[in-house]
Design a protein around this motif. Structure first.
Motif, PDB file in Angstrom:
ATOM      1  N   LYS A   1      43.256 -16.657   1.462  1.00  9.91           N
ATOM      2  CA  LYS A   1      42.028 -15.296   1.684  1.00  9.91           C
ATOM      3  C   LYS A   1      40.408 -14.612   1.618  1.00  9.91           C
ATOM      4  O   LYS A   1      39.668 -16.186   1.422  1.00  9.91           O
ATOM      5  CB  LYS A   1      41.624 -14.736  -0.287  1.00  9.91           C
ATOM      6  N   ALA A   2      40.435 -13.792   2.642  1.00  7.42           N
ATOM      7  CA  ALA A   2      38.898 -13.787   3.168  1.00  7.42           C
ATOM      8  C   ALA A   2      38.043 -13.033   2.504  1.00  7.42           C
ATOM      9  O   ALA A   2      39.027 -11.955   1.712  1.00  7.42           O
ATOM     10  CB  ALA A   2      39.210 -12.739   4.566  1.00  7.42           C
ATOM     11  N   VAL A   3      37.060 -13.439   2.376  1.00  6.76           N
ATOM     12  CA  VAL A   3      35.627 -12.977   1.417  1.00  6.76           C
ATOM     13  C   VAL A   3      34.562 -12.084   2.147  1.00  6.76           C
ATOM     14  O   VAL A   3      34.787 -12.554   3.676  1.00  6.76           O
ATOM     15  CB  VAL A   3      35.737 -13.667   0.796  1.00  6.76           C
ATOM     16  N   SER A   4      34.622 -10.949   1.475  1.00  7.43           N
ATOM     17  CA  SER A   4      33.482 -10.459   2.139  1.00  7.43           C
ATOM     18  C   SER A   4      32.485  -9.904   0.830  1.00  7.43           C
ATOM     19  O   SER A   4      33.007  -9.490  -0.021  1.00  7.43           O
ATOM     20  CB  SER A   4      33.788  -8.597   2.908  1.00  7.43           C
ATOM     21  N   VAL A   5      31.454  -9.957   0.662  1.00  9.34           N
ATOM     22  CA  VAL A   5      30.154  -9.963  -0.110  1.00  9.34           C
ATOM     23  C   VAL A   5      29.635  -8.566   0.506  1.00  9.34           C
ATOM     24  O   VAL A   5      28.853  -8.936   1.236  1.00  9.34           O
ATOM     25  CB  VAL A   5      29.664 -10.620  -0.938  1.00  9.34           C
ATOM     26  N   ILE A   6      29.385  -7.356   0.029  1.00 14.30           N
ATOM     27  CA  ILE A   6      28.649  -6.428   0.629  1.00 14.30           C
ATOM     28  C   ILE A   6      27.560  -5.774  -0.567  1.00 14.30           C
ATOM     29  O   ILE A   6      28.057  -5.320  -2.310  1.00 14.30           O
ATOM     30  CB  ILE A   6      28.896  -5.707   1.531  1.00 14.30           C
ATOM     31  N   GLY A   7      26.449  -5.407  -0.193  1.00 13.26           N
ATOM     32  CA  GLY A   7      25.819  -4.960  -0.872  1.00 13.26           C
ATOM     33  C   GLY A   7      25.349  -3.290  -1.133  1.00 13.26           C
ATOM     34  O   GLY A   7      25.813  -2.805   0.068  1.00 13.26           O
ATOM     35  N   ILE A   8      24.986  -2.806  -2.321  1.00 10.06           N
ATOM     36  CA  ILE A   8      24.410  -1.526  -2.127  1.00 10.06           C
ATOM     37  C   ILE A   8      23.859  -1.520  -2.496  1.00 10.06           C
ATOM     38  O   ILE A   8      23.049  -2.383  -3.895  1.00 10.06           O
ATOM     39  CB  ILE A   8      25.648  -0.856  -2.829  1.00 10.06           C
TER      40      ILE A   8
END
Length: 295
Positions: free
Chosen positions: A198-205
């Motif tokens: 699983k490739a993971v991405s954490v992105i902020g708002i």
């Protein structure tokens, strides 16, 4: 202090080996071994026979290795056996050349083999790691812990298994760096080829963003991202929820199922797509900010 440890080991092993050789000489166990070479004849004809024999053995060994290489396109398990058998063929060819060559020259092979057994016992005191590599390699192959072509992680080094020998295993990482590891050191192995990764991405708002409105748009975003990158992604990316309430943003976590070979590229693609689609949705990805309150 660390640099002196190998020197100390060499000295200790040398003393032990010298003591054992001295005991062997005193008890006469090497006398028969020495007599085995008394009949050796180094005539031009015998030397030519040895050279011809070595050429024949090497030609046959290389032919067998070439035939084995034709089967490398199969499954990982078959590639593993091809790699190991090829390794064994090389060792066997060297042993045959030595023993057959001594026989052609007139040595008593039976006595030589017995003498080599005694010497091997002496050398074994200083070569215990070699024996451990051989035994561990045999167990790993039959237990099917990993195969040629698998992606594994050993002590933080992650790479593809390019070859498995009876003594060492070779791994190649994404940057083309090759690491050769003794089989006895292959511990705490994480085989990532047993299942997808699983490739993971954490992105902020931003904190002042409307999270429920954005979450309503996420399913369509996930479907569009998957349709655009089916060659990398095995399924639609998943939104797991709020990962962290960070200093300057609310971090959202996303994962996507990929082959282990694409785990890094999958993460980069997911980061890019989320950034662009959030921007299209009017959500700016925040950067670290500092609020100063003055009385």
């Amino acid at each position: 202090m660390k640099e002196s440890k190998p020197i100390v080991k060499v000295i200790v092993y040398a003393v032990i080996a010298a003591a054992l050789v001295g005991i062997g000489i005193a008890t006469g166990i090497f006398s028969s071994f020495g007599s085995a070479f008394q009949g050796i004849s180094l005539s031009p004809s015998s030397v030519m026979k040895v050279i011809l024999m070595a050429a024949i053995v090497l030609a046959v060994a290389n032919l067998l290795i070439f035939i084995l290489s034709l089967f490398r396109g199969g499954k990982n398990r078959s590639q593993t056996f091809v790699s190991v058998i090829g390794n064994v063929v090389r060792y066997a060819a060297a042993i045959i050349i030595i023993c057959w060559g001594l026989k052609i020259l007139g040595a008593d092979i039976g006595t030589v083999v017995a003498g080599i057994g005694i010497l091997a016992l002496i050398i074994g005191f200083g070569a215990n790691s070699l024996i451990a590599d051989l035994v561990t390699g045999i167990f790993m192959i039959f237990e099917n812990q990993y195969n040629v072509g698998d992606y594994i992680e050993v002590d933080g080094f992650r790479g593809k298994v390019t070859s498995i020998g009876i003594r060492t295993t070779c791994l190649e990482d994404a940057g083309g760096n090759v690491k050769i590891i003794n089989n006895s050191s292959m511990t705490n192995i994480l085989n990532r080829s047993d299942h997808s990764s699983k490739a993971v991405s954490v992105i902020g708002i931003p904190y002042d963003g409307d999270l429920p409105v954005l979450e309503a748009k996420i399913p369509d975003m996930m479907h569009a991202i998957y349709e655009a990158h089916k060659d990398i992604m095995l399924s639609e990316p998943q939104y797991l929820g709020v990962e962290e309430l960070a200093e300057s943003s609310v971090n959202l976590k996303f994962v996507v199922e990929v082959e282990d070979t694409n785990i890094y590229s999958g993460g980069r693609i997911l980061n890019r797509e989320l950034f662009l689609r959030f921007k299209e949705a009017g959500v700016e990805v925040p950067f670290p900010q500092l609020d100063v309150h003055q009385k």
